[in-house]
Write a protein that holds these residues in place. Structure first.
Motif, PDB file in Angstrom:
ATOM      1  N   ALA A 184      -2.453  -8.502  -0.296  1.00  0.00           N
ATOM      2  CA  ALA A 184      -3.859  -8.356   0.072  1.00  0.00           C
ATOM      3  C   ALA A 184      -4.742  -8.239  -1.172  1.00  0.00           C
ATOM      4  CB  ALA A 184      -4.043  -7.143   0.974  1.00  0.00           C
ATOM      5  N   ARG A 185      -4.268  -7.479  -2.147  1.00  0.00           N
ATOM      6  CA  ARG A 185      -5.119  -7.152  -3.295  1.00  0.00           C
ATOM      7  C   ARG A 185      -5.079  -8.201  -4.404  1.00  0.00           C
ATOM      8  NH1 ARG A 185      -3.041  -0.864  -2.977  1.00  0.00           N
ATOM      9  NH2 ARG A 185      -4.206  -0.360  -1.056  1.00  0.00           N
ATOM     10  N   THR A 186      -4.062  -9.069  -4.397  1.00  0.00           N
ATOM     11  CA  THR A 186      -3.982 -10.074  -5.463  1.00  0.00           C
ATOM     12  C   THR A 186      -4.154 -11.499  -4.969  1.00  0.00           C
ATOM     13  OG1 THR A 186      -1.572 -10.283  -5.276  1.00  0.00           O
ATOM     14  CG2 THR A 186      -2.416  -8.619  -6.803  1.00  0.00           C
ATOM     15  N   GLU A 187      -3.739 -11.772  -3.721  1.00  0.00           N
ATOM     16  CA  GLU A 187      -3.800 -13.131  -3.186  1.00  0.00           C
ATOM     17  C   GLU A 187      -4.814 -13.278  -2.053  1.00  0.00           C
ATOM     18  OE1 GLU A 187      -2.153 -15.629  -4.427  1.00  0.00           O
ATOM     19  OE2 GLU A 187      -0.495 -14.763  -5.560  1.00  0.00           O
ATOM     20  N   GLY A 188      -5.340 -12.149  -1.574  1.00  0.00           N
ATOM     21  CA  GLY A 188      -6.259 -12.204  -0.443  1.00  0.00           C
ATOM     22  C   GLY A 188      -5.573 -12.521   0.866  1.00  0.00           C
ATOM     23  N   ILE A 189      -4.270 -12.271   0.940  1.00  0.00           N
ATOM     24  CA  ILE A 189      -3.504 -12.499   2.170  1.00  0.00           C
ATOM     25  C   ILE A 189      -3.276 -11.145   2.830  1.00  0.00           C
ATOM     26  CG2 ILE A 189      -1.342 -13.346   3.158  1.00  0.00           C
ATOM     27  CD1 ILE A 189      -1.156 -15.313   0.834  1.00  0.00           C
ATOM     28  N   LEU A 190      -4.074 -10.850   3.842  1.00  0.00           N
ATOM     29  CA  LEU A 190      -4.021  -9.561   4.538  1.00  0.00           C
ATOM     30  C   LEU A 190      -3.045  -9.683   5.696  1.00  0.00           C
ATOM     31  CD1 LEU A 190      -5.366  -6.700   4.674  1.00  0.00           C
ATOM     32  CD2 LEU A 190      -6.938  -7.681   6.354  1.00  0.00           C
ATOM     33  N   SER A 191      -1.967  -8.914   5.632  1.00  0.00           N
ATOM     34  CA  SER A 191      -0.913  -9.083   6.625  1.00  0.00           C
ATOM     35  C   SER A 191      -0.130  -7.794   6.799  1.00  0.00           C
ATOM     36  CB  SER A 191       0.017 -10.228   6.208  1.00  0.00           C
ATOM     37  OG  SER A 191       0.487 -10.036   4.892  1.00  0.00           O
ATOM     38  N   GLY A 192       0.882  -7.848   7.679  1.00  0.00           N
ATOM     39  CA  GLY A 192       1.677  -6.671   7.982  1.00  0.00           C
ATOM     40  C   GLY A 192       2.974  -6.591   7.203  1.00  0.00           C
ATOM     41  N   PRO A 193       3.791  -5.570   7.486  1.00  0.00           N
ATOM     42  CA  PRO A 193       5.035  -5.360   6.737  1.00  0.00           C
ATOM     43  C   PRO A 193       6.044  -6.500   6.851  1.00  0.00           C
ATOM     44  CG  PRO A 193       4.425  -3.386   7.946  1.00  0.00           C
ATOM     45  CD  PRO A 193       3.522  -4.465   8.426  1.00  0.00           C
ATOM     46  N   SER A 194       6.115  -7.175   8.002  1.00  0.00           N
ATOM     47  CA  SER A 194       7.080  -8.267   8.138  1.00  0.00           C
ATOM     48  C   SER A 194       6.721  -9.424   7.218  1.00  0.00           C
ATOM     49  CB  SER A 194       7.175  -8.738   9.586  1.00  0.00           C
ATOM     50  OG  SER A 194       5.913  -9.064  10.111  1.00  0.00           O
ATOM     51  N   THR A 195       5.427  -9.673   7.027  1.00  0.00           N
ATOM     52  CA  THR A 195       5.013 -10.665   6.039  1.00  0.00           C
ATOM     53  C   THR A 195       5.358 -10.191   4.639  1.00  0.00           C
ATOM     54  OG1 THR A 195       3.206 -11.427   7.437  1.00  0.00           O
ATOM     55  CG2 THR A 195       3.066 -11.989   5.103  1.00  0.00           C
TER      56      THR A 195
END
Length: 310
Positions: A260-271
């Motif tokens: 989330a903080r480096t790639e902008g991919i906001l996701s859950g633990p399985s991701t």
């Protein structure tokens, strides 16, 4: 086939290359952004596929009650599909699920029954939920989706693999595909589609260290929702994968935050678990190749839990 309402928006998600988490000396890592589906999860694909197949062969009648056991995203996806198609839905879920998932099911009109599970994903949770779902079917004559044994879910994920083949040019081979497994539907459907074009594809299943059943370890408790259910997925055989990568709950959570903080991919633990595994594979395989994985769902499903708590 023209689908009504929001069903037309299922699939067709983007794929992006990790820009900062992956090392330049490693293979490229590409991530299919399945959080862009209508309910924020790749489960929309399987829910739609399972319901449409049951309609087509007469297992599901107009207006019939639909029942399923789901810790979260399958339930949300089924609630969405059933709302558009006009089927009443009852979901047996658990307190182990993120609160956002439960609220999503109810927002679409599903009736939700919760099985207490204060220790998260435990080995007896899914059997308990399935037992209750079967009781409801016996009492009501409802259609049981039965995702763990439903081969129609695999068909729903084959399109995901086909989309990847269309989106990724052929200049670099897709050397590996990895996916966290619960039902194993995404892993099976996607890897089978990719292997048609890339027969040497390394197929890697991902599971939690804390419940590494596919690796020969004991079933255990953990908090990476969507997998590590304490038994081997019924539709997955040893011939369907080449190796297993285990990821700890702590590493999965940390990677989800980092993405989330480096790639902008906001996701859950399985991701997070998928990304840990993909980056390990990329380092091992080296440059000039591609490793592909999926963003399982949107991190918006986890904002009230401890994943993103400061």
């Amino acid at each position: 086939m023209e689908r009504p309402g929001g069903l037309a928006a299922v699939g067709g998600t983007s794929v992006v290359r990790l820009a900062r988490l992956a090392d330049a000396r490693s293979a490229q890592v590409w991530v299919k952004l399945e959080g862009a589906n209508p309910t924020g999860s790749y489960k929309d694909r399987m829910a739609l596929s399972m319901i449409e197949a049951a309609e087509a062969d007469g297992r599901l009648r107009p207006g019939q009650l639909v029942v399923e056991a789901s810790v979260g995203s399958t339930g949300s996806a089924l609630a969405f599909v059933c709302a558009v198609k006009g089927y009443p839905l009852r979901i047996v879920s658990s307190s182990a699920a993120a609160e956002e998932k439960i609220r999503t099911m109810r927002a679409f009109g599903a009736e939700v029954e919760l099985v207490p599970s204060p220790h998260g994903m435990t080995p007896d949770l899914i059997p308990t939920m399935l037992g209750r779902a079967r009781d409801i079917v016996a009492e009501t004559g409802a259609f049981l989706v039965d995702q763990f044994h439903n081969v129609d879910m695999v068909t729903g994920y084959e399109r995901l693999g086909e989309e990847l083949l269309d989106q990724l040019d052929g200049r670099l081979p897709v050397a590996a595909f990895c996916s966290y497994v619960g039902t194993a539907g995404c892993f099976l459907g996607t890897s089978r589609a990719l292997r048609k074009e890339h027969p040497e594809l390394l197929r890697v299943v991902v599971e939690p260290v804390e419940s590494a059943v596919l690796s020969g370890g004991p079933a255990g408790s953990h908090n990476i929702e969507g997998g590590g259910v304490g038994h081997e997925p019924p539709l997955l055989t040893a011939a369907d994968y080449d190796e297993v990568v285990t990821v700890s709950e702590a590493d999965a959570f940390a990677m989800a935050r980092a993405a989330a903080r480096t790639e902008g991919i906001l996701s859950g633990p399985s991701t997070g678990a998928n990304l840990v595994a993909a980056l390990r594979l990329a380092e091992r395989l080296g440059p000039g190749r591609r490793v592909v994985t999926v963003q399982v769902d949107s991190g918006l499903k986890y904002l009230s839990g401890r994943l993103f708590t400061p």
